[in-house]
Design an enzyme around this catalytic site. Structure first.
Site, PDB file in Angstrom:
ATOM      1  N   PRO A   2       0.834  -1.202   0.000  1.00  0.00           N
ATOM      2  CG  PRO A   2      -0.818  -1.608   1.578  1.00  0.00           C
ATOM      3  CD  PRO A   2       0.518  -2.106   1.113  1.00  0.00           C
ATOM      4  CD  GLU A   3       3.477   2.405  -4.155  1.00  0.00           C
ATOM      5  OE1 GLU A   3       3.318   3.433  -4.840  1.00  0.00           O
ATOM      6  OE2 GLU A   3       4.115   1.419  -4.564  1.00  0.00           O
ATOM      7  CE  LYS A  57       4.807   4.441   0.642  1.00  0.00           C
ATOM      8  NZ  LYS A  57       5.644   3.312   0.159  1.00  0.00           N
ATOM      9  NE  ARG A 260      11.140  -0.025  -3.280  1.00  0.00           N
ATOM     10  CZ  ARG A 260      11.986   0.590  -2.469  1.00  0.00           C
ATOM     11  NH1 ARG A 260      13.128   1.069  -2.941  1.00  0.00           N
ATOM     12  NH2 ARG A 260      11.705   0.739  -1.182  1.00  0.00           N
TER      13      ARG A 260
END
Length: 273
Positions: A2-3, A57, A260
């Protein structure tokens, strides 16, 4: 993971059910998430939730007995239900129950989120070190250009650094760089002022659009009402390796940058030689 748009979506989803409510009980079923769940949470009976906010976040519940910092980690989500409506499942680690019978339930299969108590969230070490919010007026092209000077790091890693700007996670970094026509490996110090203007503009646009769409659901994230985030349906490059670019038809490539997976169009996002 979740960003920022997913956390903002969660905030907007739970706020109507929690704002102004009195905490009856906080049930902690798992003591250790990313960090140990604060013991103070189990002694907040009678605390009133006076406001809810988001910083980066982190979802913050401001109460009359201190603040609760919530992070969704890699796979967390928040849901709203009635007390005794549904038994807790294997991955339901925390329930915040209000006196009128509403339950804020935290689900996290990978247990990498957090529930922490602090007297004042704004002064907590996790918050004080953060850069500006990307949708705020303080995140400008002039700011980004100034911070990029003498930075040899790849621009993708640069905009994902929470010291520079918060909340631009992997998905939205890939999408923003595509829209800005910047190769993810371009050295941040080589950004021009014009490129910074474009990049700041599209970061704001991408995040705002993602929030409207309810975030991005790729695996675990769901909105508080149980629905997925719909931004995944309009992704231009992220997760589209070996598919054709929607703009030019060139095959989307993927490369590991900063540990990433990074997705980009080698034609639309050429790396200057």
């Amino acid at each position: 993971m979740p960003e920022l748009p997913e956390v903002e979506t969660s905030l907007r989803g739970v706020e109507p059910y929690l704002h102004g409510k009195i905490i009856k009980q906080i049930v902690v079923r798992t003591q250790k998430l990313r960090w140990a769940v604060s013991d103070e949470l189990q002694h907040m009976q009678g605390a009133k939730i006076v406001a809810l906010s988001r910083r980066a976040k982190y979802l913050i519940l401001h109460t009359t007995q201190g603040d609760i910092l919530i992070h969704l980690g890699m796979s967390g989500s928040l849901g709203i239900l009635q007390e005794n409506q549904q038994p807790a499942g294997k991955h339901d680690h925390v329930d915040l129950i209000t006196q009128d019978g509403m339950v804020l339930r935290y689900n996290d299969p990978r247990k990498f989120g957090c529930w922490l108590w602090t007297k004042n969230a704004e002064q907590h070490e996790l918050i004080t070190r953060l850069g500006p919010e990307p949708l705020s007026e303080s995140f400008t092209a002039a700011y980004l250009f100034a911070r990029s000077r003498n930075k040899t790091v790849a621009v993708k890693n640069f905009i994902m650094n929470n010291d520079i700007v918060v909340g631009v996670g992997n998905i939205y970094a890939c999408e923003s760089l595509f829209m800005a026509e910047l190769h993810p490996e371009l050295a941040a110090q080589n950004l021009t002022e014009k490129q910074c203007e474009r990049l700041v503009k599209v970061i704001k646009e991408v995040l705002a659009k993602a929030i409207i769409q309810g975030g991005t659901t790729l695996k675990d994230f769901i909105q508080p009402d149980g629905k997925p985030g719909y931004f995944a349906q309009v992704l231009q490059v992220y997760g589209r390796k070996d598919e054709a670019c929607n703009d030019c038809g060139t095959i989307i490539e993927a490369k590991v940058i900063g540990q990433r997976n990074s997705y980009f169009c080698p034609h639309c996002q050429m790396l200057p030689r």
